[in-house]
Write a protein that holds these residues in place. Structure first.
Motif, short mmCIF file in Angstrom:
data_model
loop_
_atom_site.label_atom_id
_atom_site.label_comp_id
_atom_site.label_asym_id
_atom_site.label_seq_id
_atom_site.Cartn_x
_atom_site.Cartn_y
_atom_site.Cartn_z
N LEU A 124 0.83 -1.21 0.00
CA LEU A 124 0.00 0.00 0.00
C LEU A 124 0.87 1.25 0.00
CD1 LEU A 124 -2.69 -1.24 2.50
CD2 LEU A 124 -3.06 -0.78 0.08
N GLU A 125 1.91 1.26 0.82
CA GLU A 125 2.79 2.43 0.90
C GLU A 125 3.56 2.65 -0.41
OE1 GLU A 125 4.94 1.54 4.49
OE2 GLU A 125 3.30 2.27 5.75
N GLU A 126 3.84 1.58 -1.15
CA GLU A 126 4.45 1.73 -2.47
C GLU A 126 3.56 2.54 -3.41
OE1 GLU A 126 6.97 -2.48 -2.55
OE2 GLU A 126 5.19 -2.26 -3.81
N ASP A 127 2.26 2.44 -3.19
CA ASP A 127 1.30 3.19 -4.01
C ASP A 127 0.95 4.54 -3.37
OD1 ASP A 127 0.73 1.71 -6.38
OD2 ASP A 127 -0.21 0.19 -5.13
N GLY A 128 1.69 4.93 -2.36
CA GLY A 128 1.47 6.23 -1.73
C GLY A 128 0.31 6.28 -0.76
N ILE A 129 -0.12 5.12 -0.27
CA ILE A 129 -1.25 5.06 0.66
C ILE A 129 -0.69 4.84 2.06
CG2 ILE A 129 -3.35 3.81 1.28
CD1 ILE A 129 -3.40 2.92 -1.72
N ARG A 130 -0.95 5.78 2.93
CA ARG A 130 -0.49 5.65 4.32
C ARG A 130 -1.41 4.70 5.07
NH1 ARG A 130 -0.37 11.66 4.62
NH2 ARG A 130 -2.21 11.27 5.86
N VAL A 131 -0.80 3.91 5.94
CA VAL A 131 -1.57 2.97 6.76
C VAL A 131 -1.03 2.97 8.18
CG1 VAL A 131 -2.17 1.43 4.86
CG2 VAL A 131 -0.10 1.00 6.15
N SER A 132 -1.91 2.63 9.10
CA SER A 132 -1.49 2.41 10.48
C SER A 132 -1.23 0.92 10.62
CB SER A 132 -2.59 2.85 11.45
OG SER A 132 -2.30 2.37 12.74
N ARG A 133 0.03 0.56 10.69
CA ARG A 133 0.40 -0.86 10.80
C ARG A 133 -0.14 -1.46 12.09
NH1 ARG A 133 5.19 -2.46 7.47
NH2 ARG A 133 5.37 -0.83 5.90
N LYS A 134 -0.10 -0.68 13.14
CA LYS A 134 -0.60 -1.16 14.43
C LYS A 134 -2.09 -1.46 14.35
CE LYS A 134 -0.64 0.17 19.30
NZ LYS A 134 -0.26 1.20 20.28
N ALA A 135 -2.85 -0.57 13.74
CA ALA A 135 -4.30 -0.79 13.61
C ALA A 135 -4.58 -2.02 12.75
CB ALA A 135 -4.97 0.43 13.00
N MET A 136 -3.78 -2.23 11.72
CA MET A 136 -3.98 -3.40 10.86
C MET A 136 -3.72 -4.69 11.64
SD MET A 136 -2.27 -4.53 7.19
CE MET A 136 -2.18 -2.86 6.63
N ARG A 137 -2.62 -4.74 12.37
CA ARG A 137 -2.30 -5.95 13.14
C ARG A 137 -3.36 -6.22 14.21
NH1 ARG A 137 2.82 -3.55 13.07
NH2 ARG A 137 2.53 -2.92 15.23
N ARG A 138 -3.78 -5.19 14.91
CA ARG A 138 -4.80 -5.36 15.96
C ARG A 138 -6.12 -5.87 15.37
NH1 ARG A 138 -4.42 -0.19 20.00
NH2 ARG A 138 -3.32 -1.31 21.63
#
Length: 171
Positions: A124-138
């Motif tokens: 996602l970040e390669e496509d310029g989309i910021r993500v919350s890794r912590k929120a994804m894992r939780r």
């Protein structure tokens, strides 16, 4: 349910509910088993597994024999009995070994899914989309524990990415 748009990229709005499908799952260069990039070159597999990925060609038959006038006089065997095989070129993920980057048929464990979150975030970040890794894992950890959805890995990833994209805008 409202569809919010996260305008993280100056070029295009990103719909959090479609981010996983569009930027990870549907990408031909991304393995759907481990979500790492698949190498672009192909290699031939040395052996088909139990007859899979093999085209068999027998090299034998008969040829019609004719005399000087063109009249058929009979047939002769031609070639040899045996099997020639053509092994198709296959793309293989260097990270997990998945052929063609296909998703596994069986469901993953909770730990396997949480470990895949980093690779999804990278794509996602390669496509310029910021993500919350912590929120994804939780979210993955929580949904994989829910008996109503725990066997639906793709849906869990979709929901986790949706929340991870939404939460990235807050931090």
């Amino acid at each position: 349910m409202s569809l919010t748009q996260n305008t993280q990229s100056a070029d295009r709005p990103v719909r959090p509910d479609r981010a996983f499908e569009r930027y990870v799952w549907q990408q031909p260069g991304v393995c759907n088993t481990c979500f790492h990039r698949i190498k672009r070159d192909h290699r031939r597999i040395a052996n088909g597994v139990a007859g899979h990925d093999v085209h068999v060609h027998d090299q034998f038959g008969e040829v019609t024999v004719r005399d000087e006038t063109g009249r058929v006089t009979g047939t002769e065997p031609v070639g040899e009995h045996g099997v020639n095989r053509t092994y198709e070129a296959r793309t293989v993920c260097d990270y997990c070994g998945s052929i063609a980057g296909r998703a596994p048929d069986e469901t993953r464990s909770r730990l396997q899914m949480v470990r895949r979150a980093a690779a999804i975030a990278d794509r996602l970040e390669e496509d310029g989309i910021r993500v919350s890794r912590k929120a994804m894992r939780r979210t993955i950890w929580s949904l994989k524990s829910d008996e109503r959805i725990q066997g639906k890995d793709r849906e869990i990833f979709e929901r986790a990415v949706k929340l991870a994209v939404k939460h990235a805008g807050r931090h």
